[in-house]
Design a protein around this motif. Structure first.
Motif, mmCIF file in Angstrom:
data_model
loop_
_atom_site.group_PDB
_atom_site.id
_atom_site.type_symbol
_atom_site.label_atom_id
_atom_site.label_comp_id
_atom_site.label_asym_id
_atom_site.label_seq_id
_atom_site.Cartn_x
_atom_site.Cartn_y
_atom_site.Cartn_z
ATOM 1 N N VAL A 91 6.837 -7.461 1.436
ATOM 2 C CA VAL A 91 6.120 -7.810 2.662
ATOM 3 C C VAL A 91 4.672 -7.348 2.477
ATOM 4 C CG1 VAL A 91 5.967 -7.585 5.166
ATOM 5 C CG2 VAL A 91 8.203 -7.460 4.041
ATOM 6 N N ILE A 92 3.756 -8.304 2.490
ATOM 7 C CA ILE A 92 2.333 -8.008 2.347
ATOM 8 C C ILE A 92 1.633 -8.368 3.646
ATOM 9 C CG2 ILE A 92 0.186 -8.569 1.128
ATOM 10 C CD1 ILE A 92 1.913 -9.323 -1.294
ATOM 11 N N GLU A 93 0.801 -7.474 4.126
ATOM 12 C CA GLU A 93 -0.004 -7.765 5.316
ATOM 13 C C GLU A 93 -1.479 -7.649 4.948
ATOM 14 O OE1 GLU A 93 0.506 -6.320 9.732
ATOM 15 O OE2 GLU A 93 -0.881 -4.954 8.706
ATOM 16 N N THR A 94 -2.256 -8.627 5.404
ATOM 17 C CA THR A 94 -3.713 -8.537 5.289
ATOM 18 C C THR A 94 -4.297 -8.511 6.688
ATOM 19 O OG1 THR A 94 -4.117 -10.934 5.271
ATOM 20 C CG2 THR A 94 -3.651 -9.883 3.155
ATOM 21 N N SER A 121 2.874 -7.450 -9.208
ATOM 22 C CA SER A 121 2.359 -8.151 -8.020
ATOM 23 C C SER A 121 1.499 -7.202 -7.182
ATOM 24 C CB SER A 121 3.514 -8.688 -7.175
ATOM 25 O OG SER A 121 4.271 -9.637 -7.892
ATOM 26 N N PHE A 122 1.931 -5.948 -7.090
ATOM 27 C CA PHE A 122 1.154 -4.950 -6.348
ATOM 28 C C PHE A 122 -0.201 -4.709 -7.006
ATOM 29 C CE2 PHE A 122 0.441 -0.239 -5.616
ATOM 30 C CZ PHE A 122 -0.145 -0.420 -4.377
ATOM 31 N N GLN A 123 -0.181 -4.595 -8.307
ATOM 32 C CA GLN A 123 -1.429 -4.391 -9.044
ATOM 33 C C GLN A 123 -2.373 -5.577 -8.848
ATOM 34 O OE1 GLN A 123 -0.865 -3.873 -13.260
ATOM 35 N NE2 GLN A 123 -2.814 -2.805 -13.523
ATOM 36 N N LEU A 124 -1.829 -6.786 -8.932
ATOM 37 C CA LEU A 124 -2.632 -7.986 -8.723
ATOM 38 C C LEU A 124 -3.147 -8.049 -7.291
ATOM 39 C CD1 LEU A 124 -3.548 -10.779 -9.924
ATOM 40 C CD2 LEU A 124 -1.421 -11.708 -8.953
ATOM 41 N N CYS A 125 -2.277 -7.678 -6.368
ATOM 42 C CA CYS A 125 -2.610 -7.704 -4.947
ATOM 43 C C CYS A 125 -3.780 -6.779 -4.630
ATOM 44 C CB CYS A 125 -1.375 -7.289 -4.151
ATOM 45 S SG CYS A 125 -1.528 -7.415 -2.381
ATOM 46 N N LYS A 126 -3.749 -5.578 -5.171
ATOM 47 C CA LYS A 126 -4.838 -4.632 -4.923
ATOM 48 C C LYS A 126 -6.161 -5.157 -5.458
ATOM 49 C CE LYS A 126 -3.147 -0.913 -6.793
ATOM 50 N NZ LYS A 126 -3.164 0.511 -7.240
ATOM 51 N N GLY A 127 -6.099 -5.790 -6.620
ATOM 52 C CA GLY A 127 -7.329 -6.285 -7.218
ATOM 53 C C GLY A 127 -7.908 -7.502 -6.527
ATOM 54 N N MET A 128 -7.034 -8.410 -6.040
ATOM 55 C CA MET A 128 -7.518 -9.667 -5.483
ATOM 56 C C MET A 128 -7.710 -9.631 -3.970
ATOM 57 S SD MET A 128 -5.616 -12.588 -7.793
ATOM 58 C CE MET A 128 -6.769 -13.836 -7.177
ATOM 59 N N LEU A 129 -6.943 -8.791 -3.276
ATOM 60 C CA LEU A 129 -7.070 -8.731 -1.805
ATOM 61 C C LEU A 129 -7.995 -7.604 -1.358
ATOM 62 C CD1 LEU A 129 -3.404 -9.489 -0.677
ATOM 63 C CD2 LEU A 129 -5.322 -11.063 -0.951
ATOM 64 N N GLY A 130 -8.053 -6.552 -2.160
ATOM 65 C CA GLY A 130 -9.031 -5.496 -1.908
ATOM 66 C C GLY A 130 -9.040 -4.962 -0.494
ATOM 67 N N GLU A 131 -10.181 -5.121 0.170
ATOM 68 C CA GLU A 131 -10.415 -4.483 1.470
ATOM 69 C C GLU A 131 -9.573 -5.041 2.607
ATOM 70 O OE1 GLU A 131 -12.726 -8.190 1.717
ATOM 71 O OE2 GLU A 131 -12.336 -6.739 0.142
ATOM 72 N N ILE A 132 -8.960 -6.214 2.433
ATOM 73 C CA ILE A 132 -8.164 -6.774 3.538
ATOM 74 C C ILE A 132 -6.678 -6.411 3.425
ATOM 75 C CG2 ILE A 132 -9.785 -8.689 3.863
ATOM 76 C CD1 ILE A 132 -7.638 -10.526 2.596
ATOM 77 N N LEU A 133 -6.268 -5.787 2.325
ATOM 78 C CA LEU A 133 -4.866 -5.397 2.158
ATOM 79 C C LEU A 133 -4.540 -4.227 3.087
ATOM 80 C CD1 LEU A 133 -2.158 -5.584 0.634
ATOM 81 C CD2 LEU A 133 -3.141 -4.024 -1.085
ATOM 82 N N SER A 134 -3.563 -4.416 3.966
ATOM 83 C CA SER A 134 -3.215 -3.345 4.905
ATOM 84 C C SER A 134 -1.789 -2.828 4.745
ATOM 85 C CB SER A 134 -3.430 -3.803 6.355
ATOM 86 O OG SER A 134 -2.754 -5.004 6.616
ATOM 87 N N ASN A 175 3.693 14.742 10.436
ATOM 88 C CA ASN A 175 2.761 14.032 9.560
ATOM 89 C C ASN A 175 3.348 12.686 9.149
ATOM 90 O OD1 ASN A 175 0.404 13.566 8.079
ATOM 91 N ND2 ASN A 175 1.206 14.560 6.244
ATOM 92 N N ALA A 176 3.780 11.906 10.131
ATOM 93 C CA ALA A 176 4.412 10.613 9.868
ATOM 94 C C ALA A 176 3.456 9.694 9.112
ATOM 95 C CB ALA A 176 4.826 9.975 11.199
ATOM 96 N N GLY A 177 4.009 8.900 8.214
ATOM 97 C CA GLY A 177 3.199 7.990 7.399
ATOM 98 C C GLY A 177 3.190 6.579 7.956
ATOM 99 N N GLY A 178 4.264 5.845 7.695
ATOM 100 C CA GLY A 178 4.401 4.519 8.264
ATOM 101 C C GLY A 178 3.783 3.398 7.445
ATOM 102 N N LEU A 179 3.634 2.249 8.111
ATOM 103 C CA LEU A 179 3.311 0.995 7.439
ATOM 104 C C LEU A 179 1.836 0.797 7.149
ATOM 105 C CD1 LEU A 179 5.648 -1.217 9.656
ATOM 106 C CD2 LEU A 179 6.199 -0.209 7.451
ATOM 107 N N ARG A 180 0.964 1.538 7.801
ATOM 108 C CA ARG A 180 -0.472 1.310 7.652
ATOM 109 C C ARG A 180 -1.184 2.363 6.817
ATOM 110 N NH1 ARG A 180 -1.574 -0.322 14.011
ATOM 111 N NH2 ARG A 180 -0.773 -2.448 13.882
ATOM 112 N N LEU A 181 -0.415 3.274 6.219
ATOM 113 C CA LEU A 181 -1.052 4.368 5.486
ATOM 114 C C LEU A 181 -1.898 3.841 4.327
ATOM 115 C CD1 LEU A 181 0.353 7.820 4.816
ATOM 116 C CD2 LEU A 181 -0.588 6.587 2.866
ATOM 117 N N LEU A 182 -1.440 2.764 3.684
ATOM 118 C CA LEU A 182 -2.184 2.186 2.568
ATOM 119 C C LEU A 182 -3.615 1.849 2.969
ATOM 120 C CD1 LEU A 182 -2.212 0.967 -0.320
ATOM 121 C CD2 LEU A 182 -1.337 -1.152 0.683
#
Length: 531
Positions: free
Chosen positions: A348-351, A304-317, A216-223
């Motif tokens: 490291v933030i990816e959109t 920063s994470f909290q702000l990121c979730k609110g402002m990037l929303g659906e494009i945050l990967s 059940n590997a998670g990895g970088l895209r689980l978010l």
């Protein structure tokens, strides 16, 4: 967009790609004829697992060998007939499959089987159960808890030749493939068809999809895409008695009875051998941006994470972090240069999205707010593929850097997000000068900390200071002692820090029902006291 950073300090806008940074063969049949049975091999293997100065009383140590049969000449004859040219007994060829890639766990198997079809796996397991021969299923052998290699002389059943893609539906994005397909190869196949895999791991060049599912590997895209428990639609599994369980559904909805595939996701090969997988794959994003940021405190990182979730929303990967100790190891051992100024913490933030202008504007707005609010002190942005890979390497190659720093004790902890780095700080204070390095990095988006501790050599005294302290600390804050690596050999006896005894007892009943002789990946996942 870079102008946002330039209002505070000069940014590095030009990132350079960083270079990453025996016995002669003896036929096992001859050995068997010469020696007959060899009980001392179990003692030798046990010593390998304990290591210099090791203690058999350690919960992570190998238990006594169970009374499984040993391979005979007749067994070899059957395996060679079933798998012509693919029943390997040359010690030099078997050796690499006996040892995990960290070189921390080593078994003494003398037989490596390489089936190509589900039917061959079925024949092997049916025979092994009838003979009471223990079997160690193995994928890419990239595990970190000793779950993918033998403990003693278990037969290694490798899925590496089961590497065919069976089908791909371009409309639904559902991929069906054999378990031995390497994750990176699947990613390349899908990218050519405008899709991607829903998971991405640092070990993608070696790990196999069957092993990913089994752990059940998670990895970088689980978010962004969730866990394999949601994206895996179906499995084909061979049970211990050779029965083939066909749950290889490609339906998004199927509410007929129990969802049996979930039993095998995360079971680490102890309930059955996964031979094929169907998985839901997302479309390949047309726009990808990666941002590398620096923060002065972990509290600023969380904000920063909290702000990121609110402002990037659906494009945050992805939202990953590493500390300054990780950066030091990257600089020292891999010669990777820090792309920004030195900071205590890095993000490291990816959109990823479908409209580059839309995504860029959202990212610009986030960065402007983060800088204005003084949450981040420095950063750089990458939109080109080569620069994106360079920035990602700062996160993905931490594990590699650690291997050059000495013997590594690796922990994969899940905690409430606000507690993640407190464990690193407390561990440093707890160990003092006894450890060479104590570093923290991981997936902020899903509360997953990778805590790594290095020493000049394997040190039982240091290990005794780390464990059970780390597990007690994790349990105190209602965390999990294994977020995505599994339990394997090393953590099996610590399961009670995360699961109640009644829960573990039910797991034992499932094991007994599906594998009554216990031949599948013995000594792993379940604790020794579970009879």
């Amino acid at each position: 967009m870079l102008g946002v950073f330039q209002t505070t300090q000069k940014l590095r806008t030009s990132l350079r790609l960083l270079s990453r940074a025996g016995l002669p063969p003896v036929d096992l049949q001859v050995q068997l004829l010469l020696r007959g049975r060899c009980p001392q091999s179990a003692t030798f293997s046990r010593e390998l697992h304990l290591g210099p100065g090791g203690s058999a009383s350690s919960p992570a140590a190998a238990p006594q060998r169970l009374p499984f049969s040993r391979v005979t000449v007749e067994d070899l004859t059957f395996f060679r007939k079933t798998l012509p040219g693919r029943a390997i007994t040359d010690p030099d060829l078997v050796q690499s499959s006996n040892e995990d890639w960290l070189k921390s766990v080593r078994g003494s198997s003398e037989v490596l089987l390489r089936p190509q079809t589900t039917q061959e796996v079925s024949q092997i397991l049916s025979y092994c159960q009838s003979r009471n021969l223990a079997v160690n299923p193995q994928g890419g052998n990239t595990g970190l808890v000793g779950g993918s290699v033998p403990v003693y002389d278990e037969i290694i059943l490798s899925t590496s030749l089961m590497n065919n893609i069976l089908s791909f539906d371009k409309i639904s994005g559902i991929l069906t493939c054999q378990a031995g397909c390497v994750l990176e190869n699947l990613s390349l196949y899908l990218e050519e068809r405008d899709y991607i895999m829903p998971l991405d791991l640092g070990a993608k060049g070696s790990c196999q999809i069957g092993g990913n599912v089994a752990t059940n590997a998670g990895g970088l895209r689980l978010l962004r895409y969730g866990s394999l428990r949601g994206t895996v639609l179906g499995l084909e599994v061979v049970l211990a008695d050779g029965q083939v369980l066909d749950c290889l559904s490609t339906l998004r909805k199927d509410n007929t009875g129990y969802d049996l595939k979930q039993l095998f996701i995360g079971s680490e090969g102890t309930l059955g051998v996964i031979t094929a997988v169907s998985i839901l794959c997302p479309r390949k994003p047309k726009s990808v941006n990666v941002v590398f940021l620096g923060c002065e405190t972990f509290d600023q990182l969380l904000k920063s994470f909290q702000l990121c979730k609110g402002m990037l929303g659906e494009i945050l990967s992805a939202f990953e972090f590493l500390d300054s100790e990780c950066m030091r190891l990257l600089n020292t051992h891999l010669k990777l240069a820090n792309p920004i100024s030195d900071c205590p913490f890095y993000i490291v933030i990816e959109t990823s999205g479908s409209d580059s202008d839309h995504d860029s504007q959202k990212l610009h707005n986030f960065l402007e707010e983060a800088m204005t609010s003084l949450l981040v002190t420095d950063g750089t942005v990458a939109t080109e593929e080569s620069k994106i890979k360079t920035l990602w390497s700062m996160r993905e190659r931490v594990t590699e850097a650690l291997t050059h720093d000495g013997f590594t004790y690796k922990y994969d902890i899940s905690l409430p997000v606000e507690r993640i780095y407190q464990l690193v700080t407390d561990m440093r204070q707890h160990l003092g000068e006894r450890a060479r390095s104590v570093v923290g990095y991981g997936h902020v988006g899903d509360g997953n900390l990778h805590l790594n501790i290095t020493s000049s050599a394997k040190d039982p005294a240091l290990l005794a200071s780390i464990e059970p302290f780390i597990y007690e600390w994790t349990a105190k804050f209602q965390g999990s002692i294994s977020a995505e690596h599994g339990l394997g050999l090393k953590k099996r006896n610590y399961i009670y820090y995360s699961k109640s005894r009644p829960t573990v007892a039910v797991m034992g009943k499932m094991k007994t029902l599906l594998d009554p002789k216990g031949i599948l990946n013995p000594y792993k996942t379940l604790p020794d006291d579970l009879k």
